[in-house]
Design a protein around this motif. Structure first.
Motif, short mmCIF file in Angstrom:
data_model
loop_
_atom_site.label_atom_id
_atom_site.label_comp_id
_atom_site.label_asym_id
_atom_site.label_seq_id
_atom_site.Cartn_x
_atom_site.Cartn_y
_atom_site.Cartn_z
N ASP A 182 0.86 -1.19 0.00
CA ASP A 182 0.00 0.00 0.00
C ASP A 182 0.90 1.24 0.00
OD1 ASP A 182 -3.15 0.71 1.20
OD2 ASP A 182 -1.58 2.26 1.24
N PRO A 183 0.61 2.21 -0.87
CA PRO A 183 1.52 3.38 -0.95
C PRO A 183 1.59 4.17 0.35
CG PRO A 183 -0.48 3.69 -2.29
CD PRO A 183 -0.47 2.26 -1.85
N ARG A 184 0.59 4.01 1.22
CA ARG A 184 0.62 4.74 2.50
C ARG A 184 1.52 4.05 3.53
NH1 ARG A 184 -5.51 4.44 3.89
NH2 ARG A 184 -5.16 2.39 2.93
N ALA A 185 1.89 2.79 3.24
CA ALA A 185 2.62 1.98 4.24
C ALA A 185 4.13 2.10 4.08
CB ALA A 185 2.21 0.52 4.12
N GLU A 186 4.82 2.11 5.21
CA GLU A 186 6.27 1.99 5.21
C GLU A 186 6.66 0.93 6.23
OE1 GLU A 186 10.39 4.48 6.21
OE2 GLU A 186 8.43 5.44 6.47
N VAL A 187 7.47 -0.03 5.80
CA VAL A 187 7.92 -1.08 6.71
C VAL A 187 9.40 -0.87 7.02
CG1 VAL A 187 8.26 -3.57 7.04
CG2 VAL A 187 6.22 -2.71 5.82
N VAL A 188 9.71 -0.78 8.30
CA VAL A 188 11.08 -0.53 8.72
C VAL A 188 11.57 -1.71 9.57
CG1 VAL A 188 12.61 1.04 9.98
CG2 VAL A 188 10.55 1.93 8.81
N VAL A 189 12.74 -2.26 9.21
CA VAL A 189 13.32 -3.30 10.06
C VAL A 189 14.26 -2.61 11.04
CG1 VAL A 189 14.77 -5.36 10.15
CG2 VAL A 189 13.11 -5.06 8.29
N ALA A 190 13.84 -2.51 12.28
CA ALA A 190 14.64 -1.79 13.27
C ALA A 190 14.11 -2.09 14.67
CB ALA A 190 14.55 -0.29 13.01
N ASP A 191 14.89 -1.72 15.64
CA ASP A 191 14.48 -1.80 17.05
C ASP A 191 13.46 -0.70 17.28
OD1 ASP A 191 14.31 -1.14 19.78
OD2 ASP A 191 16.32 -1.92 20.18
N GLY A 192 12.24 -1.09 17.63
CA GLY A 192 11.14 -0.14 17.75
C GLY A 192 11.42 0.95 18.78
N LYS A 193 12.05 0.59 19.86
CA LYS A 193 12.33 1.55 20.93
C LYS A 193 13.30 2.62 20.41
CE LYS A 193 13.72 1.33 25.81
NZ LYS A 193 15.12 1.77 25.75
N LYS A 194 14.34 2.15 19.77
CA LYS A 194 15.33 3.06 19.21
C LYS A 194 14.69 3.96 18.15
CE LYS A 194 20.24 2.15 18.62
NZ LYS A 194 21.17 1.14 18.07
N TYR A 195 13.89 3.35 17.27
CA TYR A 195 13.23 4.10 16.21
C TYR A 195 12.44 5.25 16.80
CZ TYR A 195 10.32 5.17 12.15
OH TYR A 195 9.69 5.81 11.11
N LEU A 196 11.69 4.92 17.84
CA LEU A 196 10.82 5.90 18.48
C LEU A 196 11.65 7.03 19.08
CD1 LEU A 196 7.72 6.03 19.00
CD2 LEU A 196 8.21 5.26 21.32
N GLU A 197 12.74 6.65 19.74
CA GLU A 197 13.60 7.66 20.38
C GLU A 197 14.23 8.59 19.35
OE1 GLU A 197 14.75 4.64 24.05
OE2 GLU A 197 16.25 5.13 22.51
N GLU A 198 14.55 8.02 18.19
CA GLU A 198 15.32 8.79 17.22
C GLU A 198 14.47 9.57 16.22
OE1 GLU A 198 18.00 5.95 15.56
OE2 GLU A 198 19.13 5.75 17.44
N THR A 199 13.20 9.17 16.07
CA THR A 199 12.38 9.84 15.06
C THR A 199 12.01 11.25 15.52
OG1 THR A 199 10.43 9.69 13.67
CG2 THR A 199 10.16 9.00 15.96
N SER A 200 11.86 12.13 14.55
CA SER A 200 11.40 13.47 14.91
C SER A 200 9.92 13.62 14.53
CB SER A 200 12.25 14.51 14.16
OG SER A 200 12.21 14.21 12.78
#
Lengths: 304, 304, 304, 304
Positions: free
Chosen positions: C136-154
Motif C-alpha cells: 500500500d503506498p501509504r505503508a512503510e515497513v522498517v526493520v529496526a528496534d522499535g524503541k530506538k526508532y521511536l527515540e530517534e524519530t522526529s
C-alpha cells in the motif's frame, strides 16, 4: 466411561530429562498423596499394570518388578560365599527383602526404610510385591534414616543392598551415593562382605552411573558395574557392586550354577548373569569420559 | 529464544500403544512433510540428536543408529559362510547398506526402497548415516516396490535383509511379514542363503515379534529369534533370522571371532553376539503364548 | 500416513504456566527455525489452521486472527477523531497494518519490526494475514528496534500501536512495557494522540495485565483496560489503551456507529465495542489486587 | 517432593478434539474412581484449584465455577416473572441448586441426578460448591434417571434447568438433547415456563451448539442462544434458552435491574446479561451453517 475404557485422560509423566519424557495413561489411581518424605502415587497404568511412582518416577511395576529386584539382589548375594546377615536400605516395596529371603543361608535380614507411611501403603496395596515376606521370622523392618541406622548399629552384615531413589539435586538421597557413605558401609560389612547399589539409567544418566561406580571403586578392592534391561525404566538400568574379596566373575561355575538354579528366578540365569557385567564398546567409551567421584564436599547430583 | 534454549515447545510423540507414549523435545525441524508413502520428519531431538521419524516412529537416531544397524545386518551376514550378493529391502537411511559393505566378501549389494523422495532427503541431510556408501561401486540403489522387485528379479542372493516399518494395521508393509513373502525370499536365496527381518519391539509388540518369528520358522529349516537393546526405541528390539543351512549359534568360534574382529564395530562383539539369541525365562514364556503365523489370507497386524 | 491422517504425532505445547499447557497437533511444519531474535514456527495445526508461533506461543491463527487484530487496532483508531499518521511497533504478521489501513483517514502508516527474517517468512507464507498491504503506498515497513526508532524519530503520530510479544522474564520486550517507554510514546503522539498495547491474558497473567494498565495509566490522562475473547489464546485477551484527550467510552454514538460500520469487520461491532471495556466483578476485584507499575529500574516480568 | 512442588508429574488431559488438548498438572488426587455411570476425578490442579472432572472433562473448578453456574441459572430464572417451582436435571456439584435457591420467589427446587455415588463424593469434598444447600428446606435431591423422572412426574415446574454432560457419541446423555425430550419438558412447564440447557463450547463444538439451539427453537416459541467465557473451559461456553412466553431480552429493564441486584453475583450483571445474547458476526455466520435438529431417530452426537 466404563472402567475398561478409562484411558487417555490422566497421564503420569516421567521426565527423563528436560527434553524427554515417557507418559503412561492412568486407568485408576489407587493412592496419591504426600508422605513426610515424598509424593507417593500408586496407580494402574495402561501398559505396566499396577505401578508405584515416587516423586515422579516409576519404582517398579507389576509387569517386570522381578527383573529389577532379581538384578539388584542376586549378583551381590551370590558373590558372597555364604550370606547370613543382610541389610537393605530403602526397598519400601518389600520385593528386595523377598528376593533376599530366597537364599537359604540367610538367617537375618534387616530392611531400613525412612518412610513409614509408604510402608503402610505398600502393606495394604502391594501384596504382589512383598508377598507377606515382612512376616518371615528372619526379617526385621525398621522405620528409620538408613544412614543414621548404619552409623549407629554395632552389627556387621555380609551383604548390604542400597535400594534408593536417584541422587537428584536437592534430595537427601544425594548423601547416600558419596565416598564417605560407602566407607561407612565398608566398615559395617563382615570379612567377605559385598555391597550393591542401584546406579540409575545407563541411558539417561550415564554420568551418574559412571560416577557411582567410580565412587564405589574408590572404596572397595573389587568393583563391578553392571546393568540389566528393565522395561519399566525404558532403558538398561545400572548397578554398582563392591566386594571386599570375591569377584562376581570369579564365582566357581558349579557353585553359581547350583545356587542360582535353586532360586527359581524369572529373569536371571547363568548366561544372563555374565552378560550383566558385559558392556558394549560404545558404552564403555562413554563411561570412561567421567572420572570424578562423589564426596560429601562435592556430591554428584542429577539435574533435570 | 536462543537456539540453545529452544526446547520444550515442539514435541514428537511416539504412541507405543494407546496408553503409553514417549515424547521428545524437538530443538529444530530439518524436514517435515509427506512423501507419496509416508510422513517424513527429520529433527534434532533434545536427547538423541538428529533423528528420523517415519509415520510417527523413530527409525534411528544419531545416538545409537549403529546399535540397530549392526544388530540387523551382521548376524545374518556372519551366518552365511561367504556372502557375496546381498539384497536389502527398505533401509532408506543407507546405514544398512553401509554395514553390509563392511564385509570384504561382498561383491554386489542391491538396496530397494519404495520411497524415492525419502532417499533424496536422506542423501541431503543424513550423511552421518549413509557415509556416502551409495557411491560404492558394489552398491546399486533401486527405487521400487521391494516385493515386486523380488518377484520379478531372476537373480539370487546370499543374504536378504528386510529393514521395514512395522506391520501396522492398514499399511502395505503388512504383506512383507507373511509366509508367502518369506517363501518368495526363500526362492531367491542361494544354497546357504540367510534372511533377516526387523521384528518390532519385544516389549510393546511381543505378539508381533512372536508371530513374525513363527512365520519365518514355518518357511526356513533354521530359525532364530533375537533381540538387542536399542535406546532410541526404549526397549529391546526384536529380529527374526531364517537360514537355509547354517545356524548362527553353530558358526565355528574362530571364524566368528576373526570375521567379527575385522569389522570394527561399536556395539556388536562376540559376547553380545551370543547374548542376542538368549532370552530370559519370562520372555520365552510370553513368546510361547503366540502360536499363529501370518499369511496373506490372515495377515498379522499391529493395532494401536 | 496420508496427509489427512498426519495428526497426533507432532505437538506444539504452549506452557500457560508451569502447571498448565495447551497442545496442538501439528499436521505439517511450514517453517521452523531460529531468526536472530526468536524461534519461529509456522505450522498447520489440527484445530486452528495455519498458525504462527514465536518462542513458544501462538501469535495468531487463520481461525480468528481477525478477532485479535480488530480488537487491538480499532478501539484506539476510533478513539482518535481523525487518525492520519499511525505507528505500529511489532506486528510482524502484517495484519495490524492491514487493519490500520482500512481507516480512510490514514495517510501514513509506519510499521517497525526488529525481525527482518520473520518478515521474509511472513511475506512468503502468510498472505492471508498481510493481504499484500505492505505494498500500500501509504505503508512503510522498517526493520529496526522499535524503541530506538521511536527515540530517534522526529515525527509525531496520531496513534501508536504496540503489537509485541509478552514481557517474559529475560526477554528484551520487558522494556517495552515500562513507564519510561510509555513516556517516550506520549512525547511522540500528537495532540489528541492515542496508544494501545496488547496486555497479555486476563486469565493466565492477570498480574501482568493489571500492571501494564497501571503503568499506562501513570502516564496518560485517559486510560482504559479492555479485553476480548480470542479462541486461539484460550482465554480473554487483554489490552491497555492510553489517550491524551478523548475517552473511548465518550466517542459520540453516531460517529462510532458510522466509522465502525464503514470498516466491515468480522468481530467488532457497536455492542461488542462497549462490552470490551466492561469487566465482571470477580475480574475487577482481581485486577485491584495489583497496584504496582513497571519501570526500567523495577520492570514487571512474567515468570513461568 | 514437598507438596508445594508436587507439580508436573500427573497431568489431566482434556481432549478438545483429536487434535487439541488442554493439560493440567495435578497437585493431588482427592478422588479417582468409577461410579456406575462415569469416571470421577476430583483433583487439585495447578491453575484452577480444586476441579471436578467427569469422563475426561472439567465440569467446574474453584477458580470460576460461579461463572458457569450463574450463566446457566439466572437468565432462565429472570426470564420467568416469578419462578416458584424449579427442576434441575443433573447438576451433581450442587452449585446449580445453590444459585436457584438465591431467588427469593423459589418455594421448591428439585434436583434429579442419576449418579448417587457422585453425590456422596460431592457432599464430602465439595462444600465450596454446594455450601450445604442440599439441606435447604425448599430443596429435594432425587437420585434417579432425569428423563424417567420427568416422564413420570405429575408436577409442573416454572423453570427447568438441564445441567448435563455433553452429547458425546455413545453416551446416554445424547437423548437429553433431542426434540422429543424438549417436548417432554415443554409439557412439564407451567404457563410462562422457561427451560435452559448447557450447550457445549461455541469454539470446539459450534456444530453441537448450533444444533442444540435449533432443536430447542423447534419446540419453544421463544428461543435464545447465548454464551459466556468460562476460563475453566478455555472458550466461550454455550447455552440454549427456551421460553413459552417471555423473551429474556424483553424483561422490563427496572425489573431486571432490581432482581439481579438482589442476587449479589460475582459474574453476571446487567451489562453482561445483554452481552450474553450478542454474537459477533463471524460466529453468527458459523452457526447458520448448521441447520439440522436432533431427534431420537437421528440424534446429534459429538465425535472425538
Amino acid at each position: 466411561m466404563a472402567e475398561s475404557q478409562g484411558y487417555r485422560v490422566l497421564w503420569y509423566t516421567e521426565w527423563l530429562s528436560s527434553q524427554e519424557a515417557h507418559i503412561h495413561a492412568i486407568k485408576r489411581i489407587i493412592f496419591d498423596g504426600y508422605t513426610k518424605y515424598q509424593r507417593v502415587t500408586l496407580a494402574e497404568t495402561g501398559s505396566f499394570g499396577l505401578t508405584l511412582f515416587l516423586d515422579g518416577y516409576a519404582q517398579s511395576s507389576e509387569y517386570d518388578e522381578f527383573v529389577y529386584h532379581e538384578a539388584l539382589v542376586h549378583p551381590a548375594m551370590l558373590t558372597h560365599p555364604k550370606p547370613e546377615k543382610v541389610l537393605i536400605i530403602g526397598g519400601g516395596e518389600g520385593a528386595t527383602l523377598r528376593e533376599v529371603l530366597k537364599h537359604p543361608t540367610v538367617k537375618r535380614a534387616v530392611m531400613v526404610d525412612i518412610d513409614g507411611e509408604l510402608l503402610e501403603i505398600v502393606k495394604k496395596y502391594m501384596v504382589k510385591w512383598h508377598q507377606n515376606c515382612f512376616n518371615d521370622p528372619r526379617a526385621e523392618v525398621v522405620v528409620a534414616d538408613g544412614k543414621k541406622y548404619l552409623e549407629e548399629t554395632s552389627e556387621t552384615f555380609d551383604v548390604i543392598i542400597l535400594d534408593l531413589t536417584d541422587p537428584t539435586k536437592g534430595t537427601p538421597g544425594v548423601q547416600l551415593y558419596t565416598k564417605e557413605f560407602y566407607e561407612e558401609i565398608y566398615d559395617k560389612l563382615s570379612k567377605d562382605g559385598v555391597m550393591v547399589t542401584q546406579a540409575t539409567s545407563t541411558r539417561y544418566n550415564i554420568d551418574a552411573f559412571s560416577v557411582i561406580n567410580n565412587t564405589v571403586a574408590s572404596v572397595f578392592p573389587v568393583e563391578r558395574p553392571y546393568k540389566a534391561h528393565v522395561a519399566t525404566f525404558y532403558s538398561e538400568w545400572g548397578f554398582a557392586l563392591g566386594s571386599k574379596s570375591r569377584d562376581p566373575l570369579g564365582i566357581p561355575r558349579n557353585e553359581l550354577s547350583e545356587r542360582l538354579g535353586r532360586l527359581g528366578l524369572k529373569f536371571l540365569d547363568e548366561e544372563i548373569f555374565y552378560h550383566l557385567f558385559h558392556f558394549p564398546r560404545y558404552l564403555k567409551e562413554k563411561m570412561q569420559q567421567y572420572k570424578q567421584i562423589s564426596t560429601v564436599a562435592q556430591p554428584f547430583q542429577i539435574e533435570l
